[in-house]
Each structure stands twice: as C-alpha cells, then as structure tokens.
Design a protein around this motif. Structure first.
Motif, PDB file in Angstrom:
ATOM      1  N   VAL A 122     -25.178   2.523   9.368  1.00  0.00           N
ATOM      2  CA  VAL A 122     -26.183   2.076   8.403  1.00  0.00           C
ATOM      3  C   VAL A 122     -25.793   2.481   6.985  1.00  0.00           C
ATOM      4  N   VAL A 123     -25.329   3.708   6.814  1.00  0.00           N
ATOM      5  CA  VAL A 123     -24.952   4.170   5.473  1.00  0.00           C
ATOM      6  C   VAL A 123     -23.754   3.373   4.952  1.00  0.00           C
ATOM      7  N   VAL A 124     -22.788   3.113   5.815  1.00  0.00           N
ATOM      8  CA  VAL A 124     -21.597   2.382   5.384  1.00  0.00           C
ATOM      9  C   VAL A 124     -21.933   0.930   5.068  1.00  0.00           C
ATOM     10  N   GLN A 125     -22.685   0.263   5.942  1.00  0.00           N
ATOM     11  CA  GLN A 125     -22.891  -1.173   5.798  1.00  0.00           C
ATOM     12  C   GLN A 125     -24.031  -1.537   4.867  1.00  0.00           C
ATOM     13  N   SER A 269     -20.177 -18.279   8.091  1.00  0.00           N
ATOM     14  CA  SER A 269     -20.234 -18.964   9.381  1.00  0.00           C
ATOM     15  C   SER A 269     -21.473 -18.601  10.175  1.00  0.00           C
ATOM     16  N   GLY A 270     -22.327 -17.759   9.632  1.00  0.00           N
ATOM     17  CA  GLY A 270     -23.560 -17.398  10.303  1.00  0.00           C
ATOM     18  C   GLY A 270     -23.475 -16.166  11.180  1.00  0.00           C
ATOM     19  N   ILE A 271     -22.397 -15.402  11.077  1.00  0.00           N
ATOM     20  CA  ILE A 271     -22.234 -14.191  11.888  1.00  0.00           C
ATOM     21  C   ILE A 271     -22.926 -13.020  11.200  1.00  0.00           C
ATOM     22  N   ALA A 272     -23.679 -12.252  11.976  1.00  0.00           N
ATOM     23  CA  ALA A 272     -24.354 -11.057  11.443  1.00  0.00           C
ATOM     24  C   ALA A 272     -23.324  -9.920  11.354  1.00  0.00           C
ATOM     25  N   VAL A 273     -22.540  -9.942  10.301  1.00  0.00           N
ATOM     26  CA  VAL A 273     -21.408  -9.029  10.162  1.00  0.00           C
ATOM     27  C   VAL A 273     -21.864  -7.574  10.194  1.00  0.00           C
ATOM     28  N   ASP A 274     -22.876  -7.250   9.418  1.00  0.00           N
ATOM     29  CA  ASP A 274     -23.339  -5.859   9.358  1.00  0.00           C
ATOM     30  C   ASP A 274     -23.767  -5.349  10.727  1.00  0.00           C
ATOM     31  N   ARG A 275     -24.427  -6.199  11.504  1.00  0.00           N
ATOM     32  CA  ARG A 275     -24.886  -5.778  12.816  1.00  0.00           C
ATOM     33  C   ARG A 275     -23.707  -5.450  13.730  1.00  0.00           C
ATOM     34  N   VAL A 279     -22.977  -1.697  15.324  1.00  0.00           N
ATOM     35  CA  VAL A 279     -22.898  -1.502  16.776  1.00  0.00           C
ATOM     36  C   VAL A 279     -21.573  -0.840  17.158  1.00  0.00           C
ATOM     37  N   ALA A 280     -20.497  -1.171  16.468  1.00  0.00           N
ATOM     38  CA  ALA A 280     -19.210  -0.526  16.737  1.00  0.00           C
ATOM     39  C   ALA A 280     -19.291   0.977  16.476  1.00  0.00           C
ATOM     40  N   PHE A 281     -19.952   1.376  15.397  1.00  0.00           N
ATOM     41  CA  PHE A 281     -20.142   2.801  15.114  1.00  0.00           C
ATOM     42  C   PHE A 281     -20.989   3.476  16.199  1.00  0.00           C
ATOM     43  N   VAL A 282     -22.057   2.796  16.642  1.00  0.00           N
ATOM     44  CA  VAL A 282     -22.931   3.375  17.666  1.00  0.00           C
ATOM     45  C   VAL A 282     -22.157   3.586  18.967  1.00  0.00           C
ATOM     46  N   LEU A 283     -21.396   2.606  19.364  1.00  0.00           N
ATOM     47  CA  LEU A 283     -20.588   2.737  20.581  1.00  0.00           C
ATOM     48  C   LEU A 283     -19.588   3.879  20.448  1.00  0.00           C
ATOM     49  N   ASN A 284     -18.980   3.996  19.284  1.00  0.00           N
ATOM     50  CA  ASN A 284     -18.003   5.060  19.061  1.00  0.00           C
ATOM     51  C   ASN A 284     -18.649   6.436  19.160  1.00  0.00           C
TER      52      ASN A 284
END
Length: 426
Positions: A122-125, A269-275, A279-284
């Motif tokens: 969240v802080v990064v994005q 293109s309609g991709i929720a990039v921030d999301r 999620v990658a950070f959360v998984l990590n």
C-alpha cells in the motif's frame, strides 16, 4: 519445438539458447566440476543420494523465498524485508504457542507476515514511495520488533504440544521411488504427448524422448537411485508448481507480467495494476513468515538475529535465474535453479573442505558473471529481432531487392516516463 534456421544456418530452439537456459548450463557445469574435484581428492561421491538429498533440503528455505521474490520482481518491485519478516513470524509463533496453542499461533504468524506485506504494498503503490526505501525501512523496524517480542533473547519451543506442532509442520520425510524409473515414465509420456499432438512428423522431437524413456525404464531394475525427500521440500515443489502454472497459463499471470513490464499500457488496458502489485507483496510476506516457522521448527528455537541477510540471498537466486530488476521478466523455475546454484556452491565448499573464507567472493563473482551473461544475451536478442524485422522490408518475396520503400513517418513523441514504450518479447 523445432530448430530454427536463419540465413541457412541452424539455430538452437529458443528454450535451449544461452539467454534462456544459461542458468541451467551453469548448474550442470558447476555440479560436474564439483563432482570431478571431489573424486580427485578421494572424497565422497558428490552426486550420491545422501548429498543430493542434503542439497535439496538446504535449498528449500531459499527456494521458497526465491519463488515469491520472483513474483514481486515480475510485478516491478522488490522486497528487502523478507528476512526480518521471517524472523518475526518465527518469534510470534514460538512466543504465542504456549499460551494459545500451536496452530492458532502459526496462523497468527502468517497473518503478521501478510499484514506487513500489505503495508509495504500500500505504501509503495498508493503513496508512491520507492520500494527500496519502504522495504529497507520496514526491515529495520521489524528487526526492532523482533527484539521487543523476544526481549533480546533466544526463544525456545517448550516440550509437549508446541514441539509436536513443529514436528507436524516440518518433521516428515519419505524415500522416493527409483528416480530412473520415474524419469523414464515422464520422458516417455512427453514423447507420446508430442506424437499425439504433432500435425507433422518430426523425428528428433518425437523419437528422442520416446527412445530415452524406453532406455531409462529398461535400465531401472539395475540402475537404482532413491533419495530422502523432506516435508519442507514438498512445500517448495507445491509452491513452485502452482506459481509457475499461474504465471504461465492464467490471465492472472499475464496481467502480472504486463503490470511489471509496462504499467501504463496495462492500466490503459483495464488492468488493476496497483492491486496486482500489492497482492504480490502480501504473498511475499506470508511465505516469509512461513519460512521463519520452518526455520524455527528445524532448530526448535529462534534468536533475534536469525535469518539476517536472507533477503539478499533470495534476491540473488532470482537474479541468477534471469529475473529482471525492472519488472515484466522472470521465471520461477529458473529462480529455483539459481537457488540451487547458491546452495550447491556452499555444499561444494563443505565437501571439498575449502572453508568459508572464499565463499562470499566466489558467490559474488558468480552473481556478477550471471547478470553479465543475461544482459549481453538480451542485448543480442534485441539486435537480432530488429535485424529480422528490417530484412523483409528491404527485400522482395524472392529475396531480391524490392522497390524502394516509402520514407518512414515522423517519429511520435515518446513519453519520458519509465515503461511508456511497449516492449515486445518473443
């Protein structure tokens, strides 16, 4: 996957070229060198079942983190806090296990890791702060939290239910069937699958796996090779298979690559990039906490300085596997090979009794050489694609000079923002 031909000269398939399979060639060369060196010194056979099992087991913690670190790098970020998160996850689990029970303590540790990953993302994005600064600060802060939780002392798991829980998480091991037989079945199945799906007869592509599979199966009664697989190794295999499948074959994987390779184009293109990046950070963070619990399960304790530098080793494994620091490029399988290279080096130093004085130097040189090889191969690939794109425009259909092409249009203004130009890959 047939061999390509350019200007009358055969070329290797894309998967076997240096830029794609260089890390695999490096691992094979390293194992061969260590095997010959060990035999020359009269030491234990390097590729014996016991040592292979040790290498796989020692790779698991780094391998688990290399998988999720690769996902974060593909998304266009990186995380320096995973070592501290792993230590905190272990400290939380062992500190709470005696009061609330082991399994609730384990879930609390995983939740702590997920929350830290969510905070980083969240802080990064959403606040736009550089990932290096954020995760470096998080790493420092979490190390302080670990000192608070442990009171600066080593926390040991008490006997009884807590020890039983740790053994349930990471205490099992199994003897594999004959690996020659398994390899023969797999290779034979690949050959049969290619033969069934092939629209035209390609002998090398079909006959090679069929013959190799038959030979391995026929030799399996005499050639027997079994190893002991630990429970944590199964965790690594499961995570790697799921992550590789998601990245390669699902819409989620394609969108993650797009988010890291060209975030502006992905947004358009309609991709929720921030999301996807969050999620990658959360998984990590979640996997990092689980790695810390596995570390504590093996030792039965955790100290405040445990797993220091772990994040850099995981990052080095991903870079050895060819994962780009700029996002949009990476492979889970190659990152695991990178982790195997690092652990094989350490294991080889121990087998050859070379001591740890030279270990850091050798690992650093290997990392720099690997990064150089990938950089050079990527530049050559880009140059080759440009030349191949220009060749049809300069020649007619028969290969002779065609009519003079019209002048190119004026170059459009290119945004100076990173990732504004769409990158086209093979």
């Amino acid at each position: 996957m047939s061999t390509e031909t350019t200007s009358g000269r055969p070329r290797l398939p894309a998967a076997l070229r240096l830029g794609n399979a260089g890390v695999v060639y490096a691992l094979v060369l390293l194992v061969a060198v260590l095997t010959f060196a060990a035999q020359a010194q009269g030491r234990v056979f390097y590729l014996g079942p016991t040592n292979v099992a040790n290498i796989l087991d020692q790779t698991t913690l780094i391998g688990l983190m290399a998988v999720t670190t690769t996902i974060v790098l593909i998304s266009g970020n990186f995380d320096l806090s995973v070592g501290a998160v792993a230590a905190l996850g272990a400290a939380v689990c062992l500190s709470l296990a005696d009061d609330i029970g082991f399994w609730p303590a384990l879930f609390a540790a995983l939740a702590v890791g997920a929350v830290i990953g969510l905070f980083n993302g969240v802080v990064v994005q959403y606040f736009g702060i550089n990932a290096f600064i954020v995760t470096l600060g998080t790493m420092t802060a979490i190390r302080g939290v670990v000192l608070i939780v442990t009171d600066g002392r080593t926390v040991t798991a008490p006997e009884g239910a807590v020890r039983d829980g740790l053994r349930a998480v990471d205490g099992g091991s199994w003897i594999t069937p004959n690996l020659y037989l398994l390899a023969g079945i797999v290779v034979l199945a690949v050959g049969a699958w290619r033969a069934a799906r092939s629209k035209e007869w390609r002998p090398p592509r079909i006959l090679v796996p069929l013959v190799a599979g038959v030979v391995l199966i026929a030799a399996s009664p005499v050639a027997i090779f079994t190893i002991r697989i630990t429970q944590r190794t199964l965790y690594l295999l499961l995570l790697a298979i799921v992550a590789a499948w998601v990245l390669r074959y699902t819409t989620i994987g394609r969108r993650l690559y797009a988010s890291g390779g060209n975030p502006e184009a992905a947004r358009l293109s309609g991709i929720a990039v921030d999301r996807y990046k969050v999620v990658a950070f959360v998984l990590n963070g979640t996997v990092a906490a689980f790695v810390g619990v596995l570390y504590a399960a093996r030792l039965g304790s955790i100290n405040p300085s445990a797993l220091s530098g772990f994040e850099l080793t995981a990052l080095a494994a991903a870079i050895l596997g060819g994962t780009s620091l700029f996002g949009g490029l990476g492979s889970v399988g190659k990152s695991l090979v990178g982790a195997l290279i690092l652990i094989t080096l350490r294991n080889g130093f121990n087998i050859l009794n070379l001591g740890a004085n030279w270990q850091g130097l050798v690992e650093g040189v290997v990392l720099i050489v690997a990064a150089g090889v990938y950089t050079i191969s990527l530049r050559r690939g880009q140059t080759r694609r440009i030349r191949e794109a220009e060749t049809p425009a300069a020649t007619g259909p028969s290969g002779e000079d065609g009519p003079e092409p019209p002048p190119p249009p004026e170059k459009p203004t290119v945004s100076a923002q990173p990732g504004a130009a769409v990158r086209k890959e093979d």
